[in-house]
Design an enzyme around this catalytic site. Structure first.
Site, PDB file in Angstrom:
ATOM      1  N   PHE A  10       0.818  -1.229   0.000  1.00  0.00           N
ATOM      2  CA  PHE A  10       0.000   0.000   0.000  1.00  0.00           C
ATOM      3  C   PHE A  10       0.841   1.264   0.000  1.00  0.00           C
ATOM      4  CE2 PHE A  10      -2.517  -3.234   2.185  1.00  0.00           C
ATOM      5  CZ  PHE A  10      -3.731  -3.125   1.544  1.00  0.00           C
ATOM      6  N   THR A  14      -5.077   1.748  -8.855  1.00  0.00           N
ATOM      7  CA  THR A  14      -6.162   2.730  -8.840  1.00  0.00           C
ATOM      8  C   THR A  14      -6.842   2.885 -10.199  1.00  0.00           C
ATOM      9  OG1 THR A  14      -6.547   5.126  -8.687  1.00  0.00           O
ATOM     10  CG2 THR A  14      -4.330   4.450  -9.164  1.00  0.00           C
ATOM     11  N   TYR A  20       0.012  11.040 -10.397  1.00  0.00           N
ATOM     12  CA  TYR A  20      -0.358   9.972  -9.462  1.00  0.00           C
ATOM     13  C   TYR A  20      -0.731   8.701 -10.235  1.00  0.00           C
ATOM     14  CZ  TYR A  20      -3.365   7.158  -6.498  1.00  0.00           C
ATOM     15  OH  TYR A  20      -3.940   6.099  -5.851  1.00  0.00           O
ATOM     16  N   LYS A  58       1.320   4.930 -10.596  1.00  0.00           N
ATOM     17  CA  LYS A  58       0.695   3.647 -10.265  1.00  0.00           C
ATOM     18  C   LYS A  58       0.717   2.707 -11.476  1.00  0.00           C
ATOM     19  CE  LYS A  58      -0.585   3.881  -5.906  1.00  0.00           C
ATOM     20  NZ  LYS A  58      -0.434   2.823  -4.900  1.00  0.00           N
ATOM     21  N   PHE A 100     -18.069  20.648  -5.604  1.00  0.00           N
ATOM     22  CA  PHE A 100     -17.345  21.069  -6.807  1.00  0.00           C
ATOM     23  C   PHE A 100     -18.038  20.610  -8.085  1.00  0.00           C
ATOM     24  CE2 PHE A 100     -13.578  20.345  -3.814  1.00  0.00           C
ATOM     25  CZ  PHE A 100     -13.555  21.672  -3.408  1.00  0.00           C
TER      26      PHE A 100
END
Ligand code: UDP
Length: 328
Positions: free
Chosen positions: A80, A124, A148, A152, A213
């Site tokens: 993780f 993800t 990000y 991954k 948002f």
């Protein structure tokens, strides 16, 4: 014994707890930059015999992770440890590449050297980027739109290439993770908090306004649709993925979501219901980089791993609310 990297973090700690509940011995490796002492205390307190200890170390430090495998009988790794904030990755990509890619490279190298051949990886939906169709299945093209997601994806690729060294991997692509331990022992604590559910709950009863948002998306009520998966169901998927590898399963990737989605307004409604009072809301412009709809096709995880999510969104929100109240 199972080595859990990032086991003092939000998802890692829930997963470490679930692994021990199912009878596994667990050791945690965590830098404690984002992990909490509280999570480690819970793991040690709940399973004093199965919790085989904690090593404080940084995956960027090759020697530190290599030494963990020496002289220990580690059968598999559940990985993780990573940075996971999209906006931060855009401001400071280097930090993400060094930690998420460099760290995973050091971990896989140490596993190869030690002859450890199984890894369950926390990946993800951000590896897919802007959806070309929905729900998203595992063969959907992977074109991440932020560092990000890119880091991954690189870690995923590295992992499949390291099959050459006898490492088999289950790469689990999470959609939106939510909720907390049903017994209130563990929960989400990010600083700063960017996620929808904790942000709504944090504003409840404070007199502040929740910022919603984007209300002009082409969706059923104008707000973004996301697939919220309960952290306990997610933990269960890691256990099943570990069993799958143990039984000789080939390296593979699996989407973890519910096959359905909720809009931001719907989530907000569930939060108000659980809290039991109105929460002030301010409608704001869109947040940069938010796609309108992100929903998982989870059929592969169901058929191959035998997994199925059990908790409802209301279950997740209720547990997150209990956790939030316990920390006030
Ligand atoms: N969101 C919001 N207010 C917040 C946090 C999130 O309106 O304070 C919205 C966000 O724009 C997105 C959805 O909630 O449409 C889920 O965002 P989150 O950051 O929880 O997860 P993401 O899908 O970005 O990984």
């Amino acid at each position: 014994m199972i080595l859990v990297t990032g086991g003092a973090g939000y998802i890692g700690s829930h997963c470490a707890l679930r692994l021990m509940e199912s009878g596994e011995d667990v050791m945690v490796f965590d830098s404690m930059e984002l992990g909490t002492r509280h999570a480690l205390d819970v793991l040690a307190r709940e399973f004093p015999d199965r919790f085989k200890g904690f090593v404080q170390g940084d995956l960027k430090d090759r020697g530190s992770i290599a030494s963990v495998f020496r002289g220990r009988d580690i059968e598999a790794v559940v990985h993780f440890a990573a940075y996971s904030q999209v906006a931060e990755s855009m401001r400071d990509p280097r930090r993400y590449y060094e930690n998420n890619v460099g760290g995973t490279m050091n971990l896989l190298g140490a596993m190869a050297d030690a002859g450890v051949g199984m890894i369950v990886f926390s990946s993800t939906a951000a590896t897919y980027g802007e959806p070309e169709y929905t729900p998203i299945d595992e063969v959907h093209p992977q074109h991440p739109i932020n560092p990000y997601g890119a880091t991954k994806l690189m870690a995923e690729r590295m992992m499949s290439d390291y099959g050459r060294y006898g490492i088999r991997s289950a790469r689990l692509r999470y959609f939106n993770v939510a909720g907390a331990d049903p017994e209130g022992r563990l929960g989400e604590c990010h600083d700063p908090e960017t996620h929808l559910i904790p942000n709504v709950l944090k504003t409840a009863g404070t007199g502040r306004e929740f910022s919603m948002f984007g209300t002009d998306y082409d969706t059923r009520d104008g707000t973004c649709v996301r697939d919220y998966i309960d952290v306990n169901d997610l933990a269960e998927a890691h256990l099943l993925a570990l069993r799958y590898l143990r039984e000789g399963g080939a390296s593979d990737c699996f989407n973890l979501g519910t096959n359905g989605g909720s809009t931001v307004r719907e989530v907000f409604g569930v939060c108000q219901k659980v809290v039991g009072e109105p929460i002030p809301v301010r409608e704001c412009p869109r947040r940069e980089g938010d796609p309108a709809v992100l929903v998982a096709d989870n059929r592969k995880a169901k058929s191959v791993l035998g997994w199925s999510p059990r908790s409802t969104l209301e279950d997740s929100v209720s547990r997150a609310w209990a956790w939030e109240r316990s920390r006030r």
